[in-house]
Write a protein that holds these residues in place. Structure first.
Motif, PDB file in Angstrom:
ATOM      1  N   THR A   1       0.819  -1.216   0.000  1.00 57.39           N
ATOM      2  CA  THR A   1       0.000   0.000   0.000  1.00 57.39           C
ATOM      3  C   THR A   1       0.854   1.268   0.000  1.00 57.39           C
ATOM      4  OG1 THR A   1      -0.103  -0.076   2.425  1.00 57.39           O
ATOM      5  CG2 THR A   1      -1.860  -1.187   1.202  1.00 57.39           C
ATOM      6  N   ARG A   2       2.003   1.205   0.618  1.00 62.29           N
ATOM      7  CA  ARG A   2       2.903   2.356   0.688  1.00 62.29           C
ATOM      8  C   ARG A   2       4.345   1.857   0.693  1.00 62.29           C
ATOM      9  NH1 ARG A   2      -1.270   4.576  -0.015  1.00 62.29           N
ATOM     10  NH2 ARG A   2      -2.203   6.331   1.114  1.00 62.29           N
ATOM     11  N   TRP A   3       5.271   2.778   0.395  1.00 66.57           N
ATOM     12  CA  TRP A   3       6.699   2.519   0.504  1.00 66.57           C
ATOM     13  C   TRP A   3       7.295   3.592   1.417  1.00 66.57           C
ATOM     14  CZ3 TRP A   3       9.394  -1.554  -1.608  1.00 66.57           C
ATOM     15  CH2 TRP A   3       8.729  -2.329  -2.576  1.00 66.57           C
ATOM     16  N   VAL A   4       7.985   3.159   2.460  1.00 62.37           N
ATOM     17  CA  VAL A   4       8.719   4.075   3.332  1.00 62.37           C
ATOM     18  C   VAL A   4      10.184   4.022   2.925  1.00 62.37           C
ATOM     19  CG1 VAL A   4       9.395   4.611   5.692  1.00 62.37           C
ATOM     20  CG2 VAL A   4       7.097   3.764   5.221  1.00 62.37           C
ATOM     21  N   VAL A   5      10.761   5.213   2.642  1.00 55.86           N
ATOM     22  CA  VAL A   5      12.132   5.258   2.128  1.00 55.86           C
ATOM     23  C   VAL A   5      12.971   6.179   2.993  1.00 55.86           C
ATOM     24  CG1 VAL A   5      13.573   5.590   0.093  1.00 55.86           C
ATOM     25  CG2 VAL A   5      11.166   4.955  -0.180  1.00 55.86           C
ATOM     26  N   PRO A   6      13.626   5.645   4.039  1.00 61.88           N
ATOM     27  CA  PRO A   6      14.597   6.464   4.781  1.00 61.88           C
ATOM     28  C   PRO A   6      15.911   6.544   3.990  1.00 61.88           C
ATOM     29  CG  PRO A   6      14.458   4.277   5.746  1.00 61.88           C
ATOM     30  CD  PRO A   6      13.419   4.328   4.651  1.00 61.88           C
ATOM     31  N   ALA A   7      16.608   7.676   4.133  1.00 64.32           N
ATOM     32  CA  ALA A   7      17.864   7.872   3.419  1.00 64.32           C
ATOM     33  C   ALA A   7      18.910   8.411   4.382  1.00 64.32           C
ATOM     34  CB  ALA A   7      17.678   8.819   2.243  1.00 64.32           C
ATOM     35  N   ILE A   8      20.149   7.962   4.211  1.00 63.31           N
ATOM     36  CA  ILE A   8      21.263   8.381   5.063  1.00 63.31           C
ATOM     37  C   ILE A   8      22.370   8.933   4.172  1.00 63.31           C
ATOM     38  CG2 ILE A   8      22.958   7.635   6.771  1.00 63.31           C
ATOM     39  CD1 ILE A   8      21.105   5.346   7.480  1.00 63.31           C
ATOM     40  N   ASP A   9      22.954  10.061   4.590  1.00 62.80           N
ATOM     41  CA  ASP A   9      24.079  10.658   3.868  1.00 62.80           C
ATOM     42  C   ASP A   9      25.338   9.851   4.179  1.00 62.80           C
ATOM     43  OD1 ASP A   9      26.220  12.222   2.931  1.00 62.80           O
ATOM     44  OD2 ASP A   9      25.028  14.051   3.105  1.00 62.80           O
ATOM     45  N   ILE A  10      25.882   9.167   3.138  1.00 63.93           N
ATOM     46  CA  ILE A  10      27.084   8.338   3.324  1.00 63.93           C
ATOM     47  C   ILE A  10      28.239   8.886   2.503  1.00 63.93           C
ATOM     48  CG2 ILE A  10      25.757   6.252   3.833  1.00 63.93           C
ATOM     49  CD1 ILE A  10      26.252   5.384   0.923  1.00 63.93           C
ATOM     50  N   HIS A  11      28.154  10.164   2.161  1.00 65.51           N
ATOM     51  CA  HIS A  11      29.160  10.741   1.271  1.00 65.51           C
ATOM     52  C   HIS A  11      30.557  10.651   1.888  1.00 65.51           C
ATOM     53  CE1 HIS A  11      30.249  13.097  -2.242  1.00 65.51           C
ATOM     54  NE2 HIS A  11      31.024  13.845  -1.472  1.00 65.51           N
ATOM     55  N   ASP A  12      30.683  10.989   3.171  1.00 64.35           N
ATOM     56  CA  ASP A  12      31.994  10.949   3.811  1.00 64.35           C
ATOM     57  C   ASP A  12      32.520   9.518   3.891  1.00 64.35           C
ATOM     58  OD1 ASP A  12      31.843  13.673   4.115  1.00 64.35           O
ATOM     59  OD2 ASP A  12      31.013  13.562   6.148  1.00 64.35           O
ATOM     60  N   ARG A  13      31.636   8.572   4.157  1.00 65.29           N
ATOM     61  CA  ARG A  13      32.068   7.176   4.231  1.00 65.29           C
ATOM     62  C   ARG A  13      32.535   6.685   2.865  1.00 65.29           C
ATOM     63  NH1 ARG A  13      27.704   2.686   4.590  1.00 65.29           N
ATOM     64  NH2 ARG A  13      28.134   2.693   2.358  1.00 65.29           N
ATOM     65  N   LYS A  14      31.819   7.094   1.808  1.00 67.52           N
ATOM     66  CA  LYS A  14      32.213   6.688   0.461  1.00 67.52           C
ATOM     67  C   LYS A  14      33.592   7.228   0.101  1.00 67.52           C
ATOM     68  CE  LYS A  14      29.940   4.871  -2.295  1.00 67.52           C
ATOM     69  NZ  LYS A  14      29.767   3.457  -2.707  1.00 67.52           N
ATOM     70  N   ARG A  15      33.866   8.450   0.493  1.00 67.00           N
ATOM     71  CA  ARG A  15      35.173   9.027   0.180  1.00 67.00           C
ATOM     72  C   ARG A  15      36.281   8.311   0.954  1.00 67.00           C
ATOM     73  NH1 ARG A  15      35.485  15.395  -0.380  1.00 67.00           N
ATOM     74  NH2 ARG A  15      37.432  14.661  -1.286  1.00 67.00           N
ATOM     75  N   SER A  16      35.977   7.918   2.198  1.00 66.59           N
ATOM     76  CA  SER A  16      36.996   7.201   2.970  1.00 66.59           C
ATOM     77  C   SER A  16      37.261   5.812   2.401  1.00 66.59           C
ATOM     78  CB  SER A  16      36.547   7.075   4.430  1.00 66.59           C
ATOM     79  OG  SER A  16      35.384   6.278   4.520  1.00 66.59           O
ATOM     80  N   GLU A  17      36.272   5.255   1.687  1.00 66.75           N
ATOM     81  CA  GLU A  17      36.437   3.927   1.080  1.00 66.75           C
ATOM     82  C   GLU A  17      37.009   4.004  -0.327  1.00 66.75           C
ATOM     83  OE1 GLU A  17      32.553   2.320   1.097  1.00 66.75           O
ATOM     84  OE2 GLU A  17      32.547   1.830   3.235  1.00 66.75           O
ATOM     85  N   GLU A  18      37.231   5.223  -0.831  1.00 66.32           N
ATOM     86  CA  GLU A  18      37.624   5.383  -2.225  1.00 66.32           C
ATOM     87  C   GLU A  18      38.947   4.673  -2.536  1.00 66.32           C
ATOM     88  OE1 GLU A  18      37.922   9.430  -3.340  1.00 66.32           O
ATOM     89  OE2 GLU A  18      38.270   8.993  -5.456  1.00 66.32           O
ATOM     90  N   ARG A  19      39.884   4.775  -1.631  1.00 67.07           N
ATOM     91  CA  ARG A  19      41.175   4.151  -1.894  1.00 67.07           C
ATOM     92  C   ARG A  19      41.044   2.634  -1.984  1.00 67.07           C
ATOM     93  NH1 ARG A  19      46.422   4.243   2.178  1.00 67.07           N
ATOM     94  NH2 ARG A  19      47.631   2.676   1.048  1.00 67.07           N
ATOM     95  N   LEU A  20      40.271   2.046  -1.053  1.00 65.17           N
ATOM     96  CA  LEU A  20      40.072   0.603  -1.080  1.00 65.17           C
ATOM     97  C   LEU A  20      39.359   0.170  -2.354  1.00 65.17           C
ATOM     98  CD1 LEU A  20      40.274  -2.124   0.314  1.00 65.17           C
ATOM     99  CD2 LEU A  20      38.126  -1.606   1.512  1.00 65.17           C
ATOM    100  N   GLN A  21      38.385   0.954  -2.805  1.00 69.54           N
ATOM    101  CA  GLN A  21      37.663   0.630  -4.034  1.00 69.54           C
ATOM    102  C   GLN A  21      38.594   0.675  -5.233  1.00 69.54           C
ATOM    103  OE1 GLN A  21      34.479   3.465  -4.049  1.00 69.54           O
ATOM    104  NE2 GLN A  21      33.163   2.233  -2.712  1.00 69.54           N
ATOM    105  N   LYS A  22      39.506   1.653  -5.246  1.00 75.76           N
ATOM    106  CA  LYS A  22      40.453   1.746  -6.358  1.00 75.76           C
ATOM    107  C   LYS A  22      41.311   0.485  -6.428  1.00 75.76           C
ATOM    108  CE  LYS A  22      40.787   6.795  -6.160  1.00 75.76           C
ATOM    109  NZ  LYS A  22      41.659   7.933  -5.773  1.00 75.76           N
ATOM    110  N   GLU A  23      41.753   0.030  -5.254  1.00 72.08           N
ATOM    111  CA  GLU A  23      42.564  -1.179  -5.250  1.00 72.08           C
ATOM    112  C   GLU A  23      41.752  -2.381  -5.716  1.00 72.08           C
ATOM    113  OE1 GLU A  23      44.326  -1.852  -1.486  1.00 72.08           O
ATOM    114  OE2 GLU A  23      45.657  -0.121  -1.579  1.00 72.08           O
ATOM    115  N   ASN A  24      40.492  -2.453  -5.281  1.00 70.62           N
ATOM    116  CA  ASN A  24      39.650  -3.583  -5.699  1.00 70.62           C
ATOM    117  C   ASN A  24      39.410  -3.578  -7.204  1.00 70.62           C
ATOM    118  OD1 ASN A  24      39.433  -4.516  -3.111  1.00 70.62           O
ATOM    119  ND2 ASN A  24      37.501  -3.466  -2.687  1.00 70.62           N
ATOM    120  N   VAL A  25      39.167  -2.368  -7.763  1.00 73.04           N
ATOM    121  CA  VAL A  25      38.956  -2.274  -9.208  1.00 73.04           C
ATOM    122  C   VAL A  25      40.207  -2.722  -9.947  1.00 73.04           C
ATOM    123  CG1 VAL A  25      38.609  -0.669 -11.116  1.00 73.04           C
ATOM    124  CG2 VAL A  25      37.201  -0.494  -9.073  1.00 73.04           C
TER     125      VAL A  25
END
Length: 920
Positions: free
Chosen positions: A566-590
């Protein structure tokens, strides 16, 4: 069976290919048991006719006389003999075989001629049979047809035995019989027999019809004598009770009657016989599986001309299902009444012609507040119950429209009870047509939805309170309709987006998401909305100030009691800082994933010869340090494998190993590939991209084909080696990195330095620890080991079993020069495994032939590869006046590294100043 030059192939096309085979198979390692007798194609073996005569010695001692007897016998029996050598394709026919095939004796028979004579409809069968028996070395027995040149058809019966000669060749010896007349006779007899059967069946049909009808009718039929003793039961009766005709005759049938019903049935039967009239009775009869079922026993008398009973006929009818259906109907009505009470649902029916209710369930009386004792309520009484504000709408949407058009209606309305209470009702009706297709009745149901309406009102009040609470929250929160359309989002989300609630409700999510994430978000969101499943997704959303920030969204479905969203509840969280901190690890994984995709087939270093042991010793010593290593070697020698070994044995083994092929990247993009670029640094740079040095930070960077780097990139690389920092293309901000560099090349870098195509200072920076990988021709002792490893690997990949390696093949591979080194060996092995048909690994000699330029063709008198190699090196040294290195040195002229040339000079004992090596 092992695969070698003389292996018999397992297909007919392979047989034809053996006609000109003349190779010897004595050195192939084949171990095959030879049958203890000779075949027609063995050396000094007699012809097929002579072999047959030898087995028939009692006819006389004169072989020619016996052959004459055999020829006459074959002619009389229309049977010819033949012999066939699979290896040579040679055929031997007797005279009668030539007669059968109508083939001229002067022309030698061939397998192609035989196949051309075989009837087209039988050709595939014959060819498949030959393929099978050649592969399995089995005897065969086959019938097929010949299509003769004049269009006539012959039927042949071929019988052959498979024999193996002492040399291991497969041969077949057998007989072919012309059975055309037999087939024609059998066809004629079959037609006559069918006609006789047809006439006999017609005669018996009339006699059988009556018995067939009696025994196949879906009823238990029986007959009895005038005294009541049974004399006949039809087949259906016997099958039902599971008794034979002998067991049920006279009074034997009573054993199938339920003991509790037997006396009553016997009394009824006596009364019927005494009355002399038809009668019936009910009793339970036992089925073959032991179950008792209720039956109706009916009996009718048959009278003669004098009025005397001569026989009783009867039928027993199964009434168990009827009894159960009646009982089930009574229970169902009770269940329906109780279900209507529990669900507050009443059923009704309304006659169109009389405009009267013809059915009204008890729940309707309770729902509308009418007394059942007063009968069905009138239309006027019903109209007064409907709420005044809904009365006209109900008349318009329900029965008047239904009466005129005969359509279904669905309406919600309120009623006012005598005590002033208000109820909310939901009525649904559908038309019922008569045999003429005319509207006759409306049937339907009415549901009391008062509690649901009250709950909906309560929910709406709660939604208002909830919105107030959500607007006060600091987390992003949105509410969507079941189809995903925007319903509500809190003030925190509106502030993030910089829009009003009305603007947000009209905007599509594609307008808010980053261009690189739009397609993925739309696809996954659509899948979740369609399936009603929760969804977690990360994407970049446009903030009011134009910046894209990473948000984590969790789509949670709200469902009703029926499981519908009947409805969709969509909470959202700002993860921008966490994504930037993971950027180096993602580069290595890629980077690691890219390396896995491009990773060579080798999983370990294979080799135990002295040159390779020296290389591995160097690797073990150099690997723990961070010194720059330059790996030298010809193409295909496994330089990348050495680089990976250095990385795995270093302190950086847990970090990324990044590989870059400098020759595979356009010169205009090599700098961007190595050092990365900023957004807009050049056409097509749509976003910032990290380079290979940045991805390899803390790990190892392997630069293959380093000699192909352009001069401007060499300068930037030199800076990285000296200062341990670099700048992205389009940026002036230096980035520090901790990278161990390993380079590899098949070029002579010293010659390139002398020619001005490679920087001397960069060469010295790279050439801290040089490691020379020997070519495969200097690792002859490793070829059996490499061969075993590669054969096993490719056999597993192809799903094949390779148990042996042909000795002749091993000799060819060890004698070959391998200009392409291990890569060429790998390709040859893969091709051989794919084409292999047996468990023996075999390489065709033609695969190892190398077409050399005319100037490289060996001169007369040079008999070995070593002599040719010595001559080439001595000629190059003489032309270069003994100089080895440099652009004008002998190494550059021969196109091989300086270290390789020096090694060859030392190994072959060549005087580099022009003195000829004494001939042996």
């Amino acid at each position: 069976m092992t695969n070698n030059d003389n292996t018999v192939p397992s297909s007919l096309s392979g047989v034809r290919g053996l006609h000109d085979s003349s190779k010897d198979s004595t050195d192939t390692g084949i171990n095959m048991t030879t049958l203890p007798f000779e075949t027609p194609f063995s050396q000094d073996a007699p012809s097929p006719g002579a072999a047959a005569v030898a087995m028939r010695a009692p006819f006389g001692t004169d072989p020619s006389g016996n052959e004459a007897f055999l020829a006459v016998a074959q002619n009389l029996s229309h049977t010819g003999s033949f012999g066939w050598s699979v290896a040579s394709g040679e055929l031997h026919w007797s005279a009668e075989t030539f007669n059968i095939f109508e083939h001229e004796r002067a022309i030698k028979p061939t397998l192609e001629m035989i196949l051309s004579r075989i009837h087209p409809d039988d050709r595939d069968l014959v060819q498949q049979t030959l393929d099978r028996v050649i592969e399995t070395k089995a005897d065969f027995d086959l019938e097929h047809r010949l299509l003769m040149p004049d269009g006539s058809v012959k039927h042949l019966h071929v019988l052959a035995r498979a024999l193996t000669t002492p040399s291991g060749d497969l041969e077949f010896v057998g007989a072919v019989t012309d059975v055309t007349k037999q087939v024609q006779t059998e066809t004629t007899l079959e037609k006559a027999l069918q006609e006789i059967k047809r006439r006999n069946e017609a005669i018996r049909a009339s006699e059988h019809n009556l018995d067939l009808i009696i025994n196949t009718i879906p009823a238990l039929a029986w007959s009895a004598r005038p005294d009541g003793s049974a004399e006949f039961f039809n087949q259906h009766y016997l099958e039902y009770v599971g008794l034979s005709a002998e067991q049920v005759k006279d009074c034997g049938w009573t054993v199938a009657v339920h003991p509790d019903d037997l006396n009553g049935l016997a009394g009824s039967w006596q009364s019927i016989m005494a009355s002399g009239k038809r009668g019936e009775s009910e009793a339970r009869l036992r089925r073959f599986d032991g179950e008792y079922r209720w039956f109706l026993f009916r009996a009718n008398p048959l009278f003669d001309e004098s009025g005397n009973i001569v026989k009783w006929f009867g039928i027993n009818t199964d009434i168990e299902d009827r009894e159960r259906a009646e009982d089930a109907l009574r229970r169902s009505e009770g269940y329906l009444t109780e279900a209507q009470r529990l669900t507050r649902t009443g059923s009704w029916a309304w006659n169109v012609a009389t405009r009267q209710r013809v059915h009204w369930s008890q729940e309707n009386y309770r729902m509308f507040g009418f007394d059942p004792k007063l009968g069905l309520p009138s239309d006027e009484a019903m109209s007064r119950r409907i709420h005044p504000e809904d009365r006209d709408r109900v008349r318009r949407e329900a029965f008047p429209k239904g009466t005129a058009e005969g359509s279904r209606f669905d309406v919600e309305y309120r009623i006012v009870l005598p005590d002033g209470a208000i109820k909310h009702l939901h009525s649904v009706g559908r038309p019922v047509l008569n045999e003429l297709g005319e509207l006759a009745e409306f049937v339907g149901f009415t549901v009391d939805i008062t509690e649901r309406k009250q709950a909906e009102d309560k929910i709406r009040e709660q939604e208002v309170e909830l919105r107030k609470t959500l607007d006060a929250a600091t987390q992003y929160l949105s509410l969507l309709n079941a189809d995903g359309s925007h319903l509500y989002t809190n003030q925190c989300s509106l502030d993030f987006l910089g829009v009003t609630l009305e603007e947000w409700q009209k905007r599509d999510i594609r307008e808010l998401v980053h261009l690189d994430d739009v397609e993925r978000v739309a696809r996954e969101r659509e899948q979740a909305l369609s399936s009603g499943s929760p969804l977690e997704i990360e994407a970049r959303f446009l903030r009011y100030d134009g910046e894209y920030r990473w948000l984590f969204l969790h789509y949670k479905p709200l469902k009703d009691q029926l499981g519908r969203v009947t409805r969709w509840v969509v909470p959202a969280i700002d993860i921008h800082d966490r994504k930037r901190s993971e950027e180096r690890l993602q580069k290595e994984n890629v980077a690691l994933r890219e390396e896995i995709d491009r990773f060579s087939m080798f999983e370990e270093i294979v080799g135990s010869c002295e040159p390779m042991r020296q290389v591995l010793k160097q690797v073990a010593k150099v690997a723990p340090s961070d010194a720059t290593v330059l790996i030298l070697g010809e193409t295909g020698t496994g330089k990348e494998l050495i680089a990976r070994a250095l990385h795995r044995r270093s302190k950086r083994a847990a970090r990324a190993f990044i590989r870059v092929n400098c020759a595979a990247i356009p010169q205009s993009l090599i700098a961007s590939e190595l050092f990365g670029h900023e957004k807009g640094a050049f056409t097509g740079a749509l976003q910032r991209r990290a380079g290979r040095f940045e991805s390899a930070d803390g790990g190892t960077l392997f630069l293959d084909e380093i000699g192909d780097l352009p001069m401007e990139t060499q300068i930037a690389l030199l800076r990285v080696l000296q200062e341990r920092e670099f700048e992205r293309v389009g940026s002036s901000h230096p980035i520090s990195v901790d990278v161990r560099l390993i380079a590899a090349t098949n070029r002579n870098l010293a010659a390139s330095v002398a020619a001005g195509t490679f920087r001397q200072d960069l060469f010295y920076r790279l050439n801290v620890v040089p490691i020379a990988v020997p070519p495969l021709r200097e690792r002859v002792a490793d070829i059996p080991l490499l061969l075993e490893y590669l054969v096993g690997r490719y056999a597993r990949t192809a799903g094949k079993t390779i148990l042996h390696i042909c000795r002749q093949t091993l000799a060819r591979l060890t004698a070959y020069n391998w200009p392409g080194n291990i890569r060429e060996l790998q390709n040859v092995v893969e091709r051989a495994v794919i084409l292999s048909e047996t468990d023996t690994f075999f390489v065709d000699e033609s695969w190892l032939k190398l077409e050399l330029p005319e100037s490289w063709q060996p001169r007369e008198g040079i008999s070995t590869l070593s002599d040719r190699e010595i001559e080439l090196i001595e000629a190059a040294l003489a032309e270069c006046h003994g100089r080895i290195a440099g652009p004008s040195g002998a190494a550059a002229k021969l196109g091989i590294p300086r270290q390789t040339l020096e090694s060859k000079i030392k190994r072959l004992g060549i005087n580099k100043y022009g003195l000829k090596r004494p001939s042996s």
